[in-house]
Design a protein around this motif. Structure first.
Motif, PDB file in Angstrom:
ATOM      1  N   THR A 267      -9.746  -6.447  -1.564  1.00 61.39           N
ATOM      2  CA  THR A 267      -8.435  -7.097  -1.664  1.00 61.39           C
ATOM      3  C   THR A 267      -7.321  -6.093  -1.907  1.00 61.39           C
ATOM      4  O   THR A 267      -6.248  -6.148  -1.285  1.00 61.39           O
ATOM      5  CB  THR A 267      -8.447  -8.130  -2.803  1.00 61.39           C
ATOM      6  N   VAL A 268      -7.573  -5.148  -2.792  1.00 64.91           N
ATOM      7  CA  VAL A 268      -6.554  -4.141  -3.093  1.00 64.91           C
ATOM      8  C   VAL A 268      -6.339  -3.214  -1.893  1.00 64.91           C
ATOM      9  O   VAL A 268      -5.201  -2.828  -1.587  1.00 64.91           O
ATOM     10  CB  VAL A 268      -6.955  -3.365  -4.361  1.00 64.91           C
ATOM     11  N   ASP A 269      -7.404  -2.834  -1.210  1.00 60.53           N
ATOM     12  CA  ASP A 269      -7.255  -1.975  -0.041  1.00 60.53           C
ATOM     13  C   ASP A 269      -6.446  -2.660   1.058  1.00 60.53           C
ATOM     14  O   ASP A 269      -5.692  -2.003   1.797  1.00 60.53           O
ATOM     15  CB  ASP A 269      -8.639  -1.600   0.505  1.00 60.53           C
ATOM     16  N   TYR A 270      -6.614  -3.975   1.177  1.00 63.58           N
ATOM     17  CA  TYR A 270      -5.864  -4.700   2.209  1.00 63.58           C
ATOM     18  C   TYR A 270      -4.359  -4.623   1.970  1.00 63.58           C
ATOM     19  O   TYR A 270      -3.580  -4.612   2.920  1.00 63.58           O
ATOM     20  CB  TYR A 270      -6.324  -6.164   2.221  1.00 63.58           C
ATOM     21  N   LEU A 271      -3.952  -4.522   0.706  1.00 59.57           N
ATOM     22  CA  LEU A 271      -2.522  -4.482   0.413  1.00 59.57           C
ATOM     23  C   LEU A 271      -1.863  -3.181   0.853  1.00 59.57           C
ATOM     24  O   LEU A 271      -0.646  -3.156   1.083  1.00 59.57           O
ATOM     25  CB  LEU A 271      -2.297  -4.679  -1.098  1.00 59.57           C
ATOM     26  N   SER A 272      -2.624  -2.112   0.967  1.00 59.33           N
ATOM     27  CA  SER A 272      -2.029  -0.811   1.292  1.00 59.33           C
ATOM     28  C   SER A 272      -2.447  -0.268   2.646  1.00 59.33           C
ATOM     29  O   SER A 272      -2.067   0.855   2.997  1.00 59.33           O
ATOM     30  CB  SER A 272      -2.417   0.219   0.209  1.00 59.33           C
ATOM     31  N   ASN A 273      -3.228  -1.013   3.442  1.00 60.43           N
ATOM     32  CA  ASN A 273      -3.576  -0.535   4.778  1.00 60.43           C
ATOM     33  C   ASN A 273      -2.817  -1.349   5.830  1.00 60.43           C
ATOM     34  O   ASN A 273      -2.002  -2.215   5.494  1.00 60.43           O
ATOM     35  CB  ASN A 273      -5.097  -0.604   5.010  1.00 60.43           C
ATOM     36  N   TRP A 274      -3.066  -1.042   7.084  1.00 60.42           N
ATOM     37  CA  TRP A 274      -2.350  -1.709   8.188  1.00 60.42           C
ATOM     38  C   TRP A 274      -3.225  -2.726   8.913  1.00 60.42           C
ATOM     39  O   TRP A 274      -2.926  -3.102  10.048  1.00 60.42           O
ATOM     40  CB  TRP A 274      -1.854  -0.655   9.184  1.00 60.42           C
ATOM     41  N   ALA A 275      -4.292  -3.179   8.252  1.00 56.80           N
ATOM     42  CA  ALA A 275      -5.181  -4.159   8.872  1.00 56.80           C
ATOM     43  C   ALA A 275      -4.559  -5.544   8.856  1.00 56.80           C
ATOM     44  O   ALA A 275      -3.667  -5.840   8.049  1.00 56.80           O
ATOM     45  CB  ALA A 275      -6.525  -4.182   8.142  1.00 56.80           C
ATOM     46  N   GLY A 276      -5.060  -6.415   9.753  1.00 59.07           N
ATOM     47  CA  GLY A 276      -4.560  -7.775   9.845  1.00 59.07           C
ATOM     48  C   GLY A 276      -5.244  -8.702   8.856  1.00 59.07           C
ATOM     49  O   GLY A 276      -6.082  -8.289   8.039  1.00 59.07           O
ATOM     50  N   PRO A 277      -4.898  -9.990   8.924  1.00 56.37           N
ATOM     51  CA  PRO A 277      -5.501 -10.951   7.987  1.00 56.37           C
ATOM     52  C   PRO A 277      -7.012 -11.060   8.107  1.00 56.37           C
ATOM     53  O   PRO A 277      -7.681 -11.502   7.152  1.00 56.37           O
ATOM     54  CB  PRO A 277      -4.820 -12.278   8.359  1.00 56.37           C
ATOM     55  N   ARG A 278      -7.591 -10.701   9.261  1.00 55.62           N
ATOM     56  CA  ARG A 278      -9.040 -10.800   9.418  1.00 55.62           C
ATOM     57  C   ARG A 278      -9.779  -9.842   8.484  1.00 55.62           C
ATOM     58  O   ARG A 278     -10.988 -10.020   8.258  1.00 55.62           O
ATOM     59  CB  ARG A 278      -9.423 -10.478  10.861  1.00 55.62           C
TER      60      ARG A 278
END
Length: 400
Positions: free
Chosen positions: A228-239
């Motif tokens: 969850t934390v990595d998703y906040l700082s990367n450029w990945a989509g909602p998937r």
């Protein structure tokens, strides 16, 4: 040449220059200093009678210099003399020549006098002669000796002092911008420190942190929370979060949770981007102030630390007085109503309970407070930092 010398044949009197002919000048005293002749007509006639024969005037016109009547007998008597008898005649002739040259003003040649004799007078002698006469024109630079009124002098001195003490506007602008950028940069850096796996590990392993009543152990929390934390700082989509499954194979996050984390990601990335831009601008401001303003960096950071302390103390007071109200208003400020509330059994609440956000707020406030205090101490305007101590030392070295 003497009186026995033959006169050349057909020798004519030199014609006066029409621009220098003073025969038609008025008898008024105002023109006496222009012509270099006596002021009255009777005095001019007496001077012409004493001027001597035509040979002397002719010799003066040829450049031999004017010879006075008193010098002619001395010259005639000394023409055939030898030794010491010739020297007094030369001295008398020199004195007569210098007397006639002093009578002629600088730039004004009388009739019958040569230009060489007129140019012998120095400018200082001409100025003294004009000032001694009751009729003279002031010098061109006499206006420079007139002192302006005292009010004008004071006004000019005040303008000069104001211009000398005026400070450029650009360094002040950069100081203000640095003071405004600094608290925002501190807040962004503190948020970045919280949104990291290190802070998750500290939180999940610290004593007293509430456990999950629905089956997540510390290892599960650390694994799912890191995604969850990595998703906040990367450029990945909602998937990136939507495709995660738990041990039973079911989706880890619901659609509402994934949508909210996408909104959170937009806010976080915007804050990080703004912080990066402000850091670059702050570096430019520091480089400019180091070159153009002595102590400008220190004053800008000092003001920025005061602003940071004011902001963090104000927010901390609101959080302490009513944490739930503060948390609710914070979410309403950045997210749409109804998109950030979840049930206790949802994954986001199980991974990030209420105590997690309280600890995150304390860490953010503590980091900003600590950085502001350190900056305030390092940039405190002491006498040494302001350069006053050096001035005192130099003044003490000067003997009384």
């Amino acid at each position: 040449m003497n009186d026995n010398s033959p006169t050349p044949a057909k020798r004519t009197e030199p014609q006066p220059d029409p621009h220098l002919d003073t025969s038609s000048d008025s008898d008024e005293p105002a023109f006496a200093w222009m012509t270099g002749q006596p002021e009255s007509r009777a005095d001019r006639k007496a001077a012409e009678a004493a001027a001597g024969p035509a040979e002397a005037r002719s010799a003066a016109a040829d450049g031999a210099g004017p010879v006075s009547a008193a010098a002619e007998p001395a010259t005639a008597e000394g023409a055939g003399a030898e030794g010491s008898g010739a020297e007094p005649a030369r001295d008398e002739l020199s004195r007569a020549d210098s007397t006639d040259a002093g009578r002629t003003g600088a730039g004004h040649t009388a009739v019958g006098s040569s230009p060489a004799a007129a140019g012998r007078e120095t400018p200082l002698a001409g100025a003294a002669r004009h000032q001694s006469s009751p009729y003279y024109e002031p010098l061109p630079t006499s206006a420079l000796q007139v002192r302006p009124p005292e009010e004008e002098v004071e006004r000019r001195n005040a303008e000069r002092e104001s211009a000398a003490n005026a400070k450029p506007v650009a360094p002040r602008i950069w100081q203000v911008l640095l003071a405004l950028f600094y608290p925002v940069i501190l807040l962004v850096l503190a948020v970045r420190a919280v949104t990291s796996p290190l802070f998750l590990w500290i939180e999940y392993n610290r004593p007293g942190f509430p456990g999950d009543g629905y089956g997540f152990n510390t290892d599960d929390r650390m694994t799912y929370g890191s995604y969850t934390v990595d998703y906040l700082s990367n450029w990945a989509g909602p998937r990136y979060l939507g495709d995660l499954v738990n041990r039973s194979g079911a989706s880890l996050f619901k659609d509402g949770e994934v949508s909210h984390m996408a909104d959170v990601k937009l806010v976080i990335l915007s804050a990080f981007g703004a912080g990066a831009i402000l850091i670059v601008l702050s570096i430019v401001a520091i480089a400019y102030l180091r070159r153009r303003s002595t102590g400008g960096v220190r004053r800008g950071l000092f003001a920025g630390s005061i602003v940071s302390l004011a902001i963090i103390l104000g927010l901390g007071a609101l959080a302490v007085l009513g944490w739930q109200q503060f948390f609710t208003e914070f979410h309403r400020l950045f997210f749409a109503s109804g998109t950030w509330t979840f049930a206790l059994e949802d994954t986001l609440i199980r991974l990030f309970p209420g105590q997690f956000w309280i600890d995150a707020g304390i860490v953010i406030g503590g980091l900003v407070l600590l950085a502001s205090l350190v900056t305030l101490i390092l940039t405190w305007p002491t006498r040494r930092r302001r350069g006053l101590l050096k001035d005192d030392e130099e003044a003490a070295e000067v003997p009384a």
